[in-house]
Write a protein that holds these residues in place. Sequence first.
Motif, PDB file in Angstrom:
ATOM      1  N   ALA A  88       0.836  -1.203   0.000  1.00 25.31           N
ATOM      2  CA  ALA A  88       0.000   0.000   0.000  1.00 25.31           C
ATOM      3  C   ALA A  88       0.867   1.247   0.000  1.00 25.31           C
ATOM      4  O   ALA A  88       2.076   1.195   0.266  1.00 25.31           O
ATOM      5  N   LEU A  89       0.251   2.389  -0.289  1.00 24.99           N
ATOM      6  CA  LEU A  89       0.894   3.686  -0.141  1.00 24.99           C
ATOM      7  C   LEU A  89       0.646   4.196   1.275  1.00 24.99           C
ATOM      8  O   LEU A  89      -0.401   3.904   1.867  1.00 24.99           O
ATOM      9  N   PRO A  90       1.578   4.967   1.842  1.00 25.05           N
ATOM     10  CA  PRO A  90       1.344   5.496   3.189  1.00 25.05           C
ATOM     11  C   PRO A  90       0.039   6.272   3.315  1.00 25.05           C
ATOM     12  O   PRO A  90      -0.625   6.216   4.359  1.00 25.05           O
ATOM     13  N   SER A  91      -0.360   6.984   2.261  1.00 26.84           N
ATOM     14  CA  SER A  91      -1.593   7.761   2.301  1.00 26.84           C
ATOM     15  C   SER A  91      -2.848   6.889   2.313  1.00 26.84           C
ATOM     16  O   SER A  91      -3.950   7.378   2.573  1.00 26.84           O
ATOM     17  N   GLU A  92      -2.685   5.596   2.050  1.00 31.65           N
ATOM     18  CA  GLU A  92      -3.824   4.685   2.043  1.00 31.65           C
ATOM     19  C   GLU A  92      -4.019   3.970   3.381  1.00 31.65           C
ATOM     20  O   GLU A  92      -4.997   3.253   3.569  1.00 31.65           O
ATOM     21  N   VAL A  93      -3.084   4.164   4.305  1.00 29.88           N
ATOM     22  CA  VAL A  93      -3.098   3.432   5.575  1.00 29.88           C
ATOM     23  C   VAL A  93      -3.302   4.397   6.732  1.00 29.88           C
ATOM     24  O   VAL A  93      -2.732   5.494   6.758  1.00 29.88           O
ATOM     25  N   ALA A  94      -4.120   3.998   7.698  1.00 29.19           N
ATOM     26  CA  ALA A  94      -4.328   4.772   8.918  1.00 29.19           C
ATOM     27  C   ALA A  94      -4.181   3.842  10.110  1.00 29.19           C
ATOM     28  O   ALA A  94      -4.607   2.681  10.066  1.00 29.19           O
ATOM     29  N   VAL A  95      -3.553   4.324  11.171  1.00 26.65           N
ATOM     30  CA  VAL A  95      -3.403   3.557  12.403  1.00 26.65           C
ATOM     31  C   VAL A  95      -4.294   4.198  13.460  1.00 26.65           C
ATOM     32  O   VAL A  95      -4.092   5.346  13.839  1.00 26.65           O
ATOM     33  N   GLY A 227       3.618  -5.524  17.845  1.00 26.06           N
ATOM     34  CA  GLY A 227       3.293  -4.359  18.658  1.00 26.06           C
ATOM     35  C   GLY A 227       2.915  -4.644  20.093  1.00 26.06           C
ATOM     36  O   GLY A 227       2.754  -3.711  20.882  1.00 26.06           O
ATOM     37  N   GLY A 228       2.749  -5.899  20.471  1.00 27.55           N
ATOM     38  CA  GLY A 228       2.356  -6.207  21.834  1.00 27.55           C
ATOM     39  C   GLY A 228       0.853  -6.096  22.031  1.00 27.55           C
ATOM     40  O   GLY A 228       0.109  -5.624  21.168  1.00 27.55           O
ATOM     41  N   SER A 229       0.387  -6.496  23.208  1.00 27.04           N
ATOM     42  CA  SER A 229      -1.046  -6.644  23.456  1.00 27.04           C
ATOM     43  C   SER A 229      -1.828  -5.340  23.377  1.00 27.04           C
ATOM     44  O   SER A 229      -3.020  -5.349  23.092  1.00 27.04           O
ATOM     45  N   GLY A 230      -1.196  -4.213  23.620  1.00 28.26           N
ATOM     46  CA  GLY A 230      -1.925  -2.950  23.604  1.00 28.26           C
ATOM     47  C   GLY A 230      -1.836  -2.194  22.296  1.00 28.26           C
ATOM     48  O   GLY A 230      -2.303  -1.051  22.200  1.00 28.26           O
ATOM     49  N   ALA A 231      -1.245  -2.806  21.281  1.00 30.41           N
ATOM     50  CA  ALA A 231      -1.009  -2.101  20.019  1.00 30.41           C
ATOM     51  C   ALA A 231      -2.315  -1.797  19.290  1.00 30.41           C
ATOM     52  O   ALA A 231      -3.234  -2.626  19.286  1.00 30.41           O
ATOM     53  N   PRO A 232      -2.427  -0.629  18.669  1.00 34.61           N
ATOM     54  CA  PRO A 232      -3.618  -0.308  17.878  1.00 34.61           C
ATOM     55  C   PRO A 232      -3.638  -1.090  16.574  1.00 34.61           C
ATOM     56  O   PRO A 232      -2.630  -1.670  16.160  1.00 34.61           O
ATOM     57  N   GLY A 233      -4.791  -1.111  15.926  1.00 35.39           N
ATOM     58  CA  GLY A 233      -4.917  -1.752  14.626  1.00 35.39           C
ATOM     59  C   GLY A 233      -4.679  -0.757  13.508  1.00 35.39           C
ATOM     60  O   GLY A 233      -4.347   0.408  13.734  1.00 35.39           O
ATOM     61  N   PHE A 234      -4.862  -1.233  12.278  1.00 35.93           N
ATOM     62  CA  PHE A 234      -4.689  -0.352  11.125  1.00 35.93           C
ATOM     63  C   PHE A 234      -5.814  -0.595  10.131  1.00 35.93           C
ATOM     64  O   PHE A 234      -6.489  -1.632  10.159  1.00 35.93           O
ATOM     65  N   SER A 235      -6.033   0.370   9.275  1.00 36.77           N
ATOM     66  CA  SER A 235      -7.034   0.240   8.224  1.00 36.77           C
ATOM     67  C   SER A 235      -6.445   0.754   6.914  1.00 36.77           C
ATOM     68  O   SER A 235      -5.494   1.540   6.906  1.00 36.77           O
ATOM     69  N   TYR A 236      -7.026   0.294   5.820  1.00 36.85           N
ATOM     70  CA  TYR A 236      -6.581   0.647   4.475  1.00 36.85           C
ATOM     71  C   TYR A 236      -7.789   1.052   3.650  1.00 36.85           C
ATOM     72  O   TYR A 236      -8.846   0.408   3.701  1.00 36.85           O
ATOM     73  N   LEU A 237      -7.635   2.134   2.912  1.00 35.46           N
ATOM     74  CA  LEU A 237      -8.639   2.552   1.934  1.00 35.46           C
ATOM     75  C   LEU A 237      -7.898   2.885   0.647  1.00 35.46           C
ATOM     76  O   LEU A 237      -7.020   3.757   0.631  1.00 35.46           O
ATOM     77  N   ALA A 238      -8.234   2.172  -0.426  1.00 34.54           N
ATOM     78  CA  ALA A 238      -7.546   2.365  -1.697  1.00 34.54           C
ATOM     79  C   ALA A 238      -7.622   3.815  -2.152  1.00 34.54           C
ATOM     80  O   ALA A 238      -8.649   4.481  -1.979  1.00 34.54           O
ATOM     81  N   ARG A 239      -6.536   4.305  -2.727  1.00 35.04           N
ATOM     82  CA  ARG A 239      -6.455   5.707  -3.125  1.00 35.04           C
ATOM     83  C   ARG A 239      -7.582   6.103  -4.068  1.00 35.04           C
ATOM     84  O   ARG A 239      -8.147   7.200  -3.932  1.00 35.04           O
TER      85      ARG A 239
END
Length: 373
Positions: A88-95, A227-239
């Motif tokens: 993915a592109l960095p602009s397509e990923v959110a944490v 990331g360990g047990s407290g790590a956040p997730g991530f999402s992707y939206l195509a550009r």
Amino acid sequence: MTSLVWTSTRAAAEALDRADELAPLRSRYGLPATRIRLDGSSGPRTRSTPAKLREFVEHRWDHRAGTDGGRRKQARLAAASIAPLIGALPSEVAVAESASMNLFSALLRAAGMRPGRPVLAVGKFCFATDHYLARSAADIAGCELRLFDELHDLPELLDERVAVLALSHVDPESGAVRDATAITELAHRHGALTLWDLSHSAGAMLIDLGSWGADFAIGCGHRYLGGGSGAPGFSYLARDRHEEAAGADAFPGAPSTLALSELRSGLSALTGAAPAALEAKAAGLAEFFLRCLADAPGADPVPIPEGLRRGPHVCVRHRHAHQVAQALLGRGVVVDVPEPCKLRFGFAPLWLRYTDVSEAAAHFHEIVRQLPA
């Protein structure tokens, strides 16, 4: 296991470890010598995290670090590290948020992007713990939630009413890798969007969301990303979906600064590891484990459907699964128990050795041989 078999298996494991191109990267993790994690997690944190956290708390904590702007910057940096691991592109990923909340948000967005299609199609066994969130998203969007079991149901399932098709890239039940490109093309031919869950594959497999043509993806940060047990997730939206999704509902949440630091530390340990090499090592560990597991009393590995390949975990049915898991934990081996009579062994390629797998399998054999038939 007899001592002869154990000696032979141990020697084979040591030879595989010597040939492992990823072996030098294991030292980046602070792994206790007495624990073998086969739950897909590296544990609470990597070796470098405490020092980084001390630096952050002692030298970098100021009025900017705790602000929303500071957290957003940290989240963008984490997203930039995840992007090349999933094609993915960095602009397509959110944490942000957990994988569960990202699933909820993505389903809502997809429903808003397909207002004339009132059905959300979700794999029944892909999001087993998140059915209530998927149902909530459907209720809020005024849609019908349609759960389905098997991939061969897709041609009949997909019609002009389906807004989005949500599936896990790696089947949590069998560990089989789904043909994401073919399934995405099938969904698009019927006008539906696709949502892929990468929680069981990101950081352990070669993923290319761009070439798949995927619309949405989500994943967790606590498993193979380290990331360990407290790590956040991530999402992707195509550009090419950004403009279309601009008016759709979403409920992003900013992770804590320390959780982001934990995730970024785990991601930094993956630097220099090619996704193709991660996939090859994970598959090798899984297959080696299955070889070591042969003839274990009461153990029934869940098979891979014909025509598919294995991902980075193995599920094993055993009538005393919970008891086996507790006994393994007492010997320092951590595994998942996704169902009362099922164990899941996850093979993280960057911090697991073949000798770890061999030792865990030996413990498994000893434990199940002591249980009633």
